[in-house]
Design a protein around this motif. Structure first.
Motif, PDB file in Angstrom:
ATOM      1  N   VAL A  85       2.263  -2.625 -10.561  1.00 14.82           N
ATOM      2  CA  VAL A  85       3.476  -2.662  -9.675  1.00 14.82           C
ATOM      3  C   VAL A  85       4.793  -2.867 -10.410  1.00 14.82           C
ATOM      4  O   VAL A  85       5.878  -2.387 -10.208  1.00 14.82           O
ATOM      5  CB  VAL A  85       2.915  -3.546  -8.477  1.00 14.82           C
ATOM      6  N   ILE A 110       0.009   4.105  -7.773  1.00 11.68           N
ATOM      7  CA  ILE A 110      -0.476   2.933  -8.525  1.00 11.68           C
ATOM      8  C   ILE A 110      -2.113   2.778  -7.764  1.00 11.68           C
ATOM      9  O   ILE A 110      -2.361   2.861  -6.800  1.00 11.68           O
ATOM     10  CB  ILE A 110       0.537   1.694  -8.183  1.00 11.68           C
ATOM     11  N   LYS A 128       0.879  -1.220  -0.055  1.00 10.65           N
ATOM     12  CA  LYS A 128       0.124   0.036   0.031  1.00 10.65           C
ATOM     13  C   LYS A 128       0.865   1.175  -0.089  1.00 10.65           C
ATOM     14  O   LYS A 128       0.633   2.303  -0.713  1.00 10.65           O
ATOM     15  CB  LYS A 128      -0.973  -0.151   1.292  1.00 10.65           C
ATOM     16  N   VAL A 150      -5.196  -4.676  -5.661  1.00  3.86           N
ATOM     17  CA  VAL A 150      -4.295  -3.711  -6.691  1.00  3.86           C
ATOM     18  C   VAL A 150      -4.118  -4.237  -8.123  1.00  3.86           C
ATOM     19  O   VAL A 150      -4.351  -5.287  -8.259  1.00  3.86           O
ATOM     20  CB  VAL A 150      -2.967  -3.890  -5.722  1.00  3.86           C
ATOM     21  N   TYR A 160      -4.911   1.145  -6.360  1.00  2.53           N
ATOM     22  CA  TYR A 160      -5.148   0.208  -5.363  1.00  2.53           C
ATOM     23  C   TYR A 160      -6.360   0.334  -4.583  1.00  2.53           C
ATOM     24  O   TYR A 160      -6.868   1.610  -4.472  1.00  2.53           O
ATOM     25  CB  TYR A 160      -3.998  -0.307  -4.585  1.00  2.53           C
ATOM     26  N   CYS A 189       2.543   1.778  -3.390  1.00  2.28           N
ATOM     27  CA  CYS A 189       1.185   2.338  -4.465  1.00  2.28           C
ATOM     28  C   CYS A 189       1.125   3.604  -4.188  1.00  2.28           C
ATOM     29  O   CYS A 189       0.693   4.389  -5.099  1.00  2.28           O
ATOM     30  CB  CYS A 189       0.063   1.464  -4.104  1.00  2.28           C
TER      31      CYS A 189
END
Length: 405
Positions: free
Chosen positions: A150, A82, A74, A145, A84, A77
Protein backbone atom coordinates in the motif's frame (compact mmCIF):
# COMPACT_ATOMS: atom_id res chain seq x y z
CA UNK A 1 -1.86 26.36 0.65
CA UNK A 2 1.16 26.65 -1.63
CA UNK A 3 3.83 24.57 0.13
CA UNK A 4 3.28 21.73 2.61
CA UNK A 5 5.82 19.44 4.24
CA UNK A 6 4.87 16.12 5.79
CA UNK A 7 7.31 14.61 8.30
CA UNK A 8 7.18 10.82 8.48
CA UNK A 9 7.07 8.21 5.73
CA UNK A 10 4.87 5.60 7.33
CA UNK A 11 1.36 4.84 6.13
CA UNK A 12 -0.22 7.75 8.04
CA UNK A 13 2.26 10.27 6.63
CA UNK A 14 1.91 8.93 3.10
CA UNK A 15 -1.89 8.75 3.20
CA UNK A 16 -1.96 12.30 4.58
CA UNK A 17 0.24 13.49 1.72
CA UNK A 18 -2.08 11.66 -0.69
CA UNK A 19 -5.13 13.40 0.80
CA UNK A 20 -3.36 16.77 0.64
CA UNK A 21 -2.53 16.17 -3.04
CA UNK A 22 -6.28 15.84 -3.64
CA UNK A 23 -7.33 18.88 -1.60
CA UNK A 24 -4.49 21.12 -2.80
CA UNK A 25 -3.69 19.81 -6.31
CA UNK A 26 -1.44 22.77 -7.13
CA UNK A 27 0.48 22.87 -3.84
CA UNK A 28 4.11 21.85 -3.63
CA UNK A 29 4.21 18.75 -1.44
CA UNK A 30 7.28 17.41 0.32
CA UNK A 31 7.50 14.21 2.37
CA UNK A 32 10.62 13.71 4.46
CA UNK A 33 11.62 10.49 6.19
CA UNK A 34 14.71 9.89 8.32
CA UNK A 35 15.16 6.26 7.26
CA UNK A 36 16.51 4.91 3.98
CA UNK A 37 13.15 3.36 3.05
CA UNK A 38 9.46 4.08 3.43
CA UNK A 39 7.30 2.40 6.07
CA UNK A 40 10.26 1.02 7.99
CA UNK A 41 8.85 1.12 11.52
CA UNK A 42 5.27 0.64 12.74
CA UNK A 43 3.78 0.22 9.28
CA UNK A 44 6.40 -2.22 8.09
CA UNK A 45 6.36 -4.36 11.23
CA UNK A 46 2.68 -5.04 11.85
CA UNK A 47 0.81 -8.20 10.91
CA UNK A 48 -1.24 -6.65 8.13
CA UNK A 49 -4.71 -6.86 9.67
CA UNK A 50 -7.54 -4.75 8.26
CA UNK A 51 -9.50 -3.99 11.42
CA UNK A 52 -13.28 -3.65 11.54
CA UNK A 53 -13.69 -1.17 14.42
CA UNK A 54 -15.44 -3.57 16.79
CA UNK A 55 -13.22 -2.83 19.79
CA UNK A 56 -13.50 0.93 19.95
CA UNK A 57 -15.70 3.29 21.92
CA UNK A 58 -18.76 4.22 19.83
CA UNK A 59 -18.42 7.75 18.52
CA UNK A 60 -14.62 7.78 18.89
CA UNK A 61 -12.33 8.59 15.97
CA UNK A 62 -10.99 5.05 16.16
CA UNK A 63 -14.47 3.56 15.75
CA UNK A 64 -15.50 5.87 12.92
CA UNK A 65 -12.21 5.82 11.07
CA UNK A 66 -11.64 2.05 11.40
CA UNK A 67 -15.03 1.24 9.92
CA UNK A 68 -14.68 3.74 7.08
CA UNK A 69 -11.00 2.96 6.60
CA UNK A 70 -11.61 -0.77 6.32
CA UNK A 71 -13.78 -0.29 3.25
CA UNK A 72 -11.60 2.44 1.79
CA UNK A 73 -8.51 0.25 2.19
CA UNK A 74 -10.23 -2.58 0.31
CA UNK A 75 -11.35 -0.17 -2.42
CA UNK A 76 -7.81 1.19 -2.76
CA UNK A 77 -6.40 -2.33 -3.02
CA UNK A 78 -8.95 -3.24 -5.69
CA UNK A 79 -8.17 -0.09 -7.69
CA UNK A 80 -4.40 -0.54 -7.62
CA UNK A 81 -4.20 -4.36 -7.64
CA UNK A 82 -2.72 -4.69 -4.15
CA UNK A 83 -2.72 -8.07 -2.45
CA UNK A 84 -5.45 -8.30 0.21
CA UNK A 85 -8.01 -10.80 1.47
CA UNK A 86 -11.32 -9.89 3.20
CA UNK A 87 -11.13 -13.14 5.14
CA UNK A 88 -12.97 -12.13 8.33
CA UNK A 89 -12.14 -13.16 11.88
CA UNK A 90 -13.53 -14.74 15.00
CA UNK A 91 -13.25 -13.40 18.57
CA UNK A 92 -13.47 -16.40 20.87
CA UNK A 93 -14.63 -16.84 24.46
CA UNK A 94 -12.91 -19.89 25.94
CA UNK A 95 -14.16 -19.50 29.53
CA UNK A 96 -17.56 -18.92 31.13
CA UNK A 97 -16.21 -15.72 32.69
CA UNK A 98 -15.55 -14.31 29.21
CA UNK A 99 -19.11 -14.70 27.92
CA UNK A 100 -20.38 -11.44 29.41
CA UNK A 101 -17.33 -9.61 28.00
CA UNK A 102 -18.00 -11.17 24.60
CA UNK A 103 -21.61 -9.94 24.71
CA UNK A 104 -20.37 -6.46 25.67
CA UNK A 105 -18.01 -6.50 22.69
CA UNK A 106 -20.82 -7.70 20.41
CA UNK A 107 -23.06 -4.85 21.56
CA UNK A 108 -20.24 -2.39 20.92
CA UNK A 109 -19.79 -3.76 17.41
CA UNK A 110 -23.50 -3.36 16.71
CA UNK A 111 -23.36 0.20 18.08
CA UNK A 112 -20.50 0.87 15.67
CA UNK A 113 -22.66 -0.23 12.75
CA UNK A 114 -20.91 -3.51 11.98
CA UNK A 115 -22.57 -6.51 10.35
CA UNK A 116 -21.46 -9.14 12.85
CA UNK A 117 -23.06 -12.21 14.42
CA UNK A 118 -22.69 -14.36 17.51
CA UNK A 119 -21.93 -18.03 16.82
CA UNK A 120 -21.85 -21.13 19.03
CA UNK A 121 -19.16 -23.76 19.39
CA UNK A 122 -20.44 -25.86 16.45
CA UNK A 123 -20.40 -22.93 14.03
CA UNK A 124 -17.01 -21.91 15.40
CA UNK A 125 -15.69 -25.35 14.43
CA UNK A 126 -16.89 -24.72 10.90
CA UNK A 127 -14.97 -21.45 10.82
CA UNK A 128 -11.83 -22.65 12.64
CA UNK A 129 -11.77 -26.47 13.12
CA UNK A 130 -8.89 -26.50 15.63
CA UNK A 131 -10.19 -23.75 17.93
CA UNK A 132 -11.90 -24.70 21.18
CA UNK A 133 -14.38 -22.11 22.38
CA UNK A 134 -17.77 -21.71 24.03
CA UNK A 135 -18.97 -18.87 21.84
CA UNK A 136 -17.55 -16.39 19.36
CA UNK A 137 -18.24 -13.25 17.38
CA UNK A 138 -17.86 -13.63 13.64
CA UNK A 139 -16.56 -10.40 12.10
CA UNK A 140 -16.77 -10.56 8.28
CA UNK A 141 -15.39 -7.02 7.81
CA UNK A 142 -11.88 -7.92 9.02
CA UNK A 143 -9.19 -8.86 6.54
CA UNK A 144 -5.49 -8.94 5.76
CA UNK A 145 -3.33 -6.83 3.46
CA UNK A 146 0.27 -6.04 2.58
CA UNK A 147 0.63 -2.55 4.06
CA UNK A 148 4.12 -2.16 2.61
CA UNK A 149 2.63 -2.62 -0.84
CA UNK A 150 0.00 0.00 0.00
CA UNK A 151 2.81 2.40 0.93
CA UNK A 152 4.78 1.61 -2.22
CA UNK A 153 1.69 2.47 -4.25
CA UNK A 154 1.16 5.73 -2.34
CA UNK A 155 4.80 6.73 -2.92
CA UNK A 156 4.41 6.08 -6.66
CA UNK A 157 1.16 8.10 -6.80
CA UNK A 158 2.77 10.98 -4.92
CA UNK A 159 5.81 10.98 -7.19
CA UNK A 160 3.54 10.99 -10.23
CA UNK A 161 1.73 13.96 -8.70
CA UNK A 162 5.06 15.79 -8.45
CA UNK A 163 5.65 15.53 -4.71
CA UNK A 164 9.22 15.74 -3.46
CA UNK A 165 9.91 12.43 -1.68
CA UNK A 166 13.03 12.57 0.51
CA UNK A 167 14.57 9.65 2.39
CA UNK A 168 17.59 9.85 4.74
CA UNK A 169 16.36 13.25 5.94
CA UNK A 170 16.19 13.34 9.74
CA UNK A 171 14.59 16.39 11.34
CA UNK A 172 16.69 18.06 14.05
CA UNK A 173 14.56 21.13 14.76
CA UNK A 174 11.38 22.91 13.66
CA UNK A 175 11.08 26.70 13.98
CA UNK A 176 7.54 27.96 13.53
CA UNK A 177 7.20 31.63 12.48
CA UNK A 178 4.27 33.83 11.52
CA UNK A 179 4.74 33.48 7.76
CA UNK A 180 6.74 30.25 7.39
CA UNK A 181 8.20 27.22 9.12
CA UNK A 182 11.89 26.37 9.10
CA UNK A 183 12.70 22.66 9.16
CA UNK A 184 16.31 21.92 10.01
CA UNK A 185 17.45 18.44 9.03
CA UNK A 186 20.76 16.59 9.00
CA UNK A 187 20.91 17.13 5.24
CA UNK A 188 19.66 20.69 4.64
CA UNK A 189 17.19 23.32 5.81
CA UNK A 190 13.72 23.79 4.34
CA UNK A 191 11.32 26.71 4.42
CA UNK A 192 7.69 25.69 4.09
CA UNK A 193 4.24 27.22 4.53
CA UNK A 194 2.89 24.41 6.66
CA UNK A 195 4.08 21.25 8.44
CA UNK A 196 2.23 18.04 9.20
CA UNK A 197 3.97 15.86 11.79
CA UNK A 198 3.31 12.15 11.29
CA UNK A 199 6.47 11.10 13.10
CA UNK A 200 5.06 8.03 14.84
CA UNK A 201 7.51 6.89 17.49
CA UNK A 202 9.04 10.39 17.57
CA UNK A 203 5.86 12.44 17.12
CA UNK A 204 5.96 13.91 20.63
CA UNK A 205 9.53 15.14 20.21
CA UNK A 206 8.71 16.74 16.86
CA UNK A 207 5.66 18.41 18.41
CA UNK A 208 7.71 19.90 21.24
CA UNK A 209 10.22 21.33 18.75
CA UNK A 210 7.52 23.78 17.62
CA UNK A 211 6.92 24.98 21.18
CA UNK A 212 3.70 23.06 21.76
CA UNK A 213 3.54 21.18 25.02
CA UNK A 214 0.69 18.65 24.97
CA UNK A 215 0.33 16.56 28.11
CA UNK A 216 1.60 13.33 26.66
CA UNK A 217 4.72 11.35 25.93
CA UNK A 218 5.32 8.44 23.60
CA UNK A 219 6.09 5.23 25.47
CA UNK A 220 7.25 2.39 23.18
CA UNK A 221 5.83 -1.11 23.61
CA UNK A 222 7.43 -4.01 21.79
CA UNK A 223 5.13 -6.68 20.42
CA UNK A 224 6.86 -10.03 20.07
CA UNK A 225 5.64 -12.71 17.65
CA UNK A 226 6.12 -16.32 16.80
CA UNK A 227 5.30 -17.84 13.42
CA UNK A 228 3.74 -21.23 12.80
CA UNK A 229 6.01 -23.62 10.94
CA UNK A 230 4.74 -24.31 7.41
CA UNK A 231 3.54 -27.82 8.23
CA UNK A 232 1.28 -26.34 10.94
CA UNK A 233 -0.39 -23.64 8.87
CA UNK A 234 -3.47 -25.85 8.60
CA UNK A 235 -4.26 -25.10 12.26
CA UNK A 236 -5.37 -21.56 11.37
CA UNK A 237 -7.70 -20.69 8.50
CA UNK A 238 -7.98 -16.92 8.98
CA UNK A 239 -7.86 -14.59 12.03
CA UNK A 240 -8.44 -15.87 15.57
CA UNK A 241 -8.60 -13.46 18.52
CA UNK A 242 -9.27 -13.91 22.24
CA UNK A 243 -11.71 -11.79 24.21
CA UNK A 244 -9.58 -8.79 25.24
CA UNK A 245 -9.12 -7.76 28.83
CA UNK A 246 -11.18 -4.55 29.09
CA UNK A 247 -8.79 -3.19 31.73
CA UNK A 248 -5.69 -3.58 29.53
CA UNK A 249 -5.14 -1.60 26.31
CA UNK A 250 -3.93 -4.50 24.16
CA UNK A 251 -5.82 -7.28 22.39
CA UNK A 252 -3.98 -10.32 23.74
CA UNK A 253 -2.03 -12.95 21.79
CA UNK A 254 -3.87 -14.09 18.68
CA UNK A 255 -3.39 -15.89 15.36
CA UNK A 256 -3.10 -13.98 12.10
CA UNK A 257 -2.93 -15.50 8.64
CA UNK A 258 -0.86 -13.16 6.49
CA UNK A 259 -1.19 -12.40 2.80
CA UNK A 260 2.14 -14.10 2.09
CA UNK A 261 0.73 -17.40 3.38
CA UNK A 262 2.40 -17.43 6.79
CA UNK A 263 0.65 -17.48 10.16
CA UNK A 264 1.76 -15.23 13.01
CA UNK A 265 1.05 -15.86 16.67
CA UNK A 266 1.19 -12.93 19.06
CA UNK A 267 1.96 -10.31 20.04
CA UNK A 268 2.62 -9.84 23.72
CA UNK A 269 3.23 -6.26 24.84
CA UNK A 270 6.36 -5.32 26.80
CA UNK A 271 8.05 -2.00 27.47
CA UNK A 272 10.76 -1.39 24.90
CA UNK A 273 14.02 0.08 26.20
CA UNK A 274 14.45 1.95 22.92
CA UNK A 275 11.87 3.69 20.75
CA UNK A 276 12.97 1.61 17.80
CA UNK A 277 13.92 -1.41 19.90
CA UNK A 278 12.86 -4.50 17.99
CA UNK A 279 15.11 -6.87 19.96
CA UNK A 280 15.19 -7.57 23.69
CA UNK A 281 18.80 -6.37 23.79
CA UNK A 282 18.11 -3.01 22.12
CA UNK A 283 18.73 -0.11 24.49
CA UNK A 284 18.95 3.66 24.19
CA UNK A 285 19.86 5.68 27.28
CA UNK A 286 17.93 8.80 26.20
CA UNK A 287 14.78 6.85 25.34
CA UNK A 288 14.86 4.77 28.52
CA UNK A 289 15.67 7.76 30.75
CA UNK A 290 12.70 9.65 29.34
CA UNK A 291 10.40 6.80 30.28
CA UNK A 292 11.81 6.44 33.80
CA UNK A 293 11.64 10.18 34.48
CA UNK A 294 8.02 10.47 33.28
CA UNK A 295 5.63 10.31 36.22
CA UNK A 296 2.85 9.03 33.99
CA UNK A 297 4.80 5.83 33.38
CA UNK A 298 5.03 5.03 37.09
CA UNK A 299 1.31 5.64 37.53
CA UNK A 300 0.62 3.31 34.61
CA UNK A 301 2.98 0.69 36.02
CA UNK A 302 1.29 0.83 39.42
CA UNK A 303 -2.10 0.23 37.79
CA UNK A 304 -1.11 -2.54 35.39
CA UNK A 305 1.85 -4.18 37.12
CA UNK A 306 0.19 -7.60 37.25
CA UNK A 307 -0.65 -7.60 33.54
CA UNK A 308 2.78 -6.19 32.80
CA UNK A 309 4.43 -8.99 34.74
CA UNK A 310 2.51 -11.57 32.72
CA UNK A 311 3.58 -9.93 29.47
CA UNK A 312 7.21 -9.90 30.59
CA UNK A 313 7.01 -13.56 31.59
CA UNK A 314 5.63 -14.43 28.14
CA UNK A 315 8.50 -12.47 26.63
CA UNK A 316 11.12 -14.67 28.26
CA UNK A 317 9.22 -17.96 28.45
CA UNK A 318 8.16 -19.61 25.21
CA UNK A 319 6.27 -22.13 27.32
CA UNK A 320 4.17 -19.35 28.87
CA UNK A 321 3.58 -17.80 25.45
CA UNK A 322 2.41 -21.14 24.04
CA UNK A 323 0.16 -21.70 27.06
CA UNK A 324 -1.70 -18.50 26.15
CA UNK A 325 -2.06 -19.70 22.56
CA UNK A 326 -3.32 -23.08 23.75
CA UNK A 327 -6.36 -21.39 25.27
CA UNK A 328 -7.51 -20.90 21.68
CA UNK A 329 -5.90 -23.91 19.95
CA UNK A 330 -5.16 -26.61 22.58
CA UNK A 331 -3.28 -28.85 20.16
CA UNK A 332 -0.54 -26.32 19.45
CA UNK A 333 2.92 -27.19 20.84
CA UNK A 334 6.18 -25.32 21.43
CA UNK A 335 7.80 -27.15 18.54
CA UNK A 336 5.16 -25.79 16.15
CA UNK A 337 6.48 -22.24 16.52
CA UNK A 338 9.58 -20.35 15.51
CA UNK A 339 10.53 -16.75 16.39
CA UNK A 340 9.30 -14.00 14.07
CA UNK A 341 10.26 -10.31 13.82
CA UNK A 342 8.88 -7.96 16.46
CA UNK A 343 7.11 -4.64 16.11
CA UNK A 344 7.09 -1.52 18.29
CA UNK A 345 3.92 0.43 19.06
CA UNK A 346 4.08 4.17 19.75
CA UNK A 347 1.63 4.63 22.61
CA UNK A 348 0.93 8.11 23.94
CA UNK A 349 0.71 8.34 27.72
CA UNK A 350 -0.46 11.30 29.80
CA UNK A 351 1.18 12.49 33.02
CA UNK A 352 -1.86 11.20 34.92
CA UNK A 353 -0.89 7.66 33.88
CA UNK A 354 -3.79 7.40 31.45
CA UNK A 355 -3.09 5.87 28.06
CA UNK A 356 -4.38 8.06 25.24
CA UNK A 357 -6.96 5.70 23.80
CA UNK A 358 -8.12 7.58 20.71
CA UNK A 359 -6.29 9.15 17.81
CA UNK A 360 -4.96 12.48 19.06
CA UNK A 361 -4.17 15.47 16.83
CA UNK A 362 -3.02 18.93 17.96
CA UNK A 363 -2.47 22.13 15.97
CA UNK A 364 0.06 24.93 16.03
CA UNK A 365 0.12 28.19 14.09
CA UNK A 366 1.45 26.55 10.95
CA UNK A 367 1.52 22.92 11.92
CA UNK A 368 -0.59 19.87 12.68
CA UNK A 369 0.74 17.04 14.82
CA UNK A 370 -0.53 13.46 14.89
CA UNK A 371 0.49 12.73 18.48
CA UNK A 372 -1.20 9.36 18.89
CA UNK A 373 -1.99 6.96 16.07
CA UNK A 374 -1.69 3.38 17.32
CA UNK A 375 -3.64 0.45 15.90
CA UNK A 376 -5.94 0.65 13.93
CA UNK A 377 -4.10 3.58 12.31
CA UNK A 378 -2.97 1.53 9.30
CA UNK A 379 -6.55 0.43 8.63
CA UNK A 380 -7.80 3.97 9.21
CA UNK A 381 -5.03 5.77 7.33
CA UNK A 382 -7.24 7.15 4.55
CA UNK A 383 -9.87 8.74 6.86
CA UNK A 384 -7.04 10.02 9.09
CA UNK A 385 -5.34 11.55 6.08
CA UNK A 386 -8.51 13.24 4.93
CA UNK A 387 -9.26 14.55 8.42
CA UNK A 388 -5.80 16.12 8.61
CA UNK A 389 -6.05 17.54 5.08
CA UNK A 390 -9.33 19.22 5.97
CA UNK A 391 -7.66 20.87 8.97
CA UNK A 392 -4.85 22.38 6.91
CA UNK A 393 -5.76 26.03 6.25
CA UNK A 394 -5.53 27.68 2.88
CA UNK A 395 -3.21 30.62 2.20
CA UNK A 396 -4.11 33.66 0.14
CA UNK A 397 -1.73 36.60 -0.22
CA UNK A 398 0.36 35.21 2.67
CA UNK A 399 -2.67 35.39 4.97
CA UNK A 400 -4.08 32.15 6.36
CA UNK A 401 -7.80 31.59 6.41
CA UNK A 402 -10.01 28.58 6.97
CA UNK A 403 -11.79 27.32 3.87
CA UNK A 404 -15.37 28.49 3.86
CA UNK A 405 -14.84 31.31 6.36
Amino acid sequence: MDDITIIGGGIVGLSTAYALSKRFPHARLRVIEKENQWAKHQTGNNSGVIHSGIYYQPGSLKAKFAKAGSQQMKDFCEKYDINYDPCGKVIVATKETELSLLKYLYDRGIANGLDICMIGSDQLKEEEPYVEGLQAIKVPQAGIVDYKQVCETLVLLLKNHGAEMLLNTEVKNILEHEQKVEIITKVKEFNTSFVVNCGGLHSDRLTKMTGLKPDLQIVPFRGEYYELKPDKHYLVKNLIYPVPNPDFPFLGVHFTRMVNGGVEAGPNAVLSLKREGYRKTDFDLKDFSEVLSFKGFWKLAAKYWQEGAKEMWRSYSKKAFVKSLQELIPSIQEGDLEPAPSGVRAQALQSSGKLVDDFYIVSGKRSIHVCNAPSPAATACFPIGREIAEQVPEVESNQMFIKGS
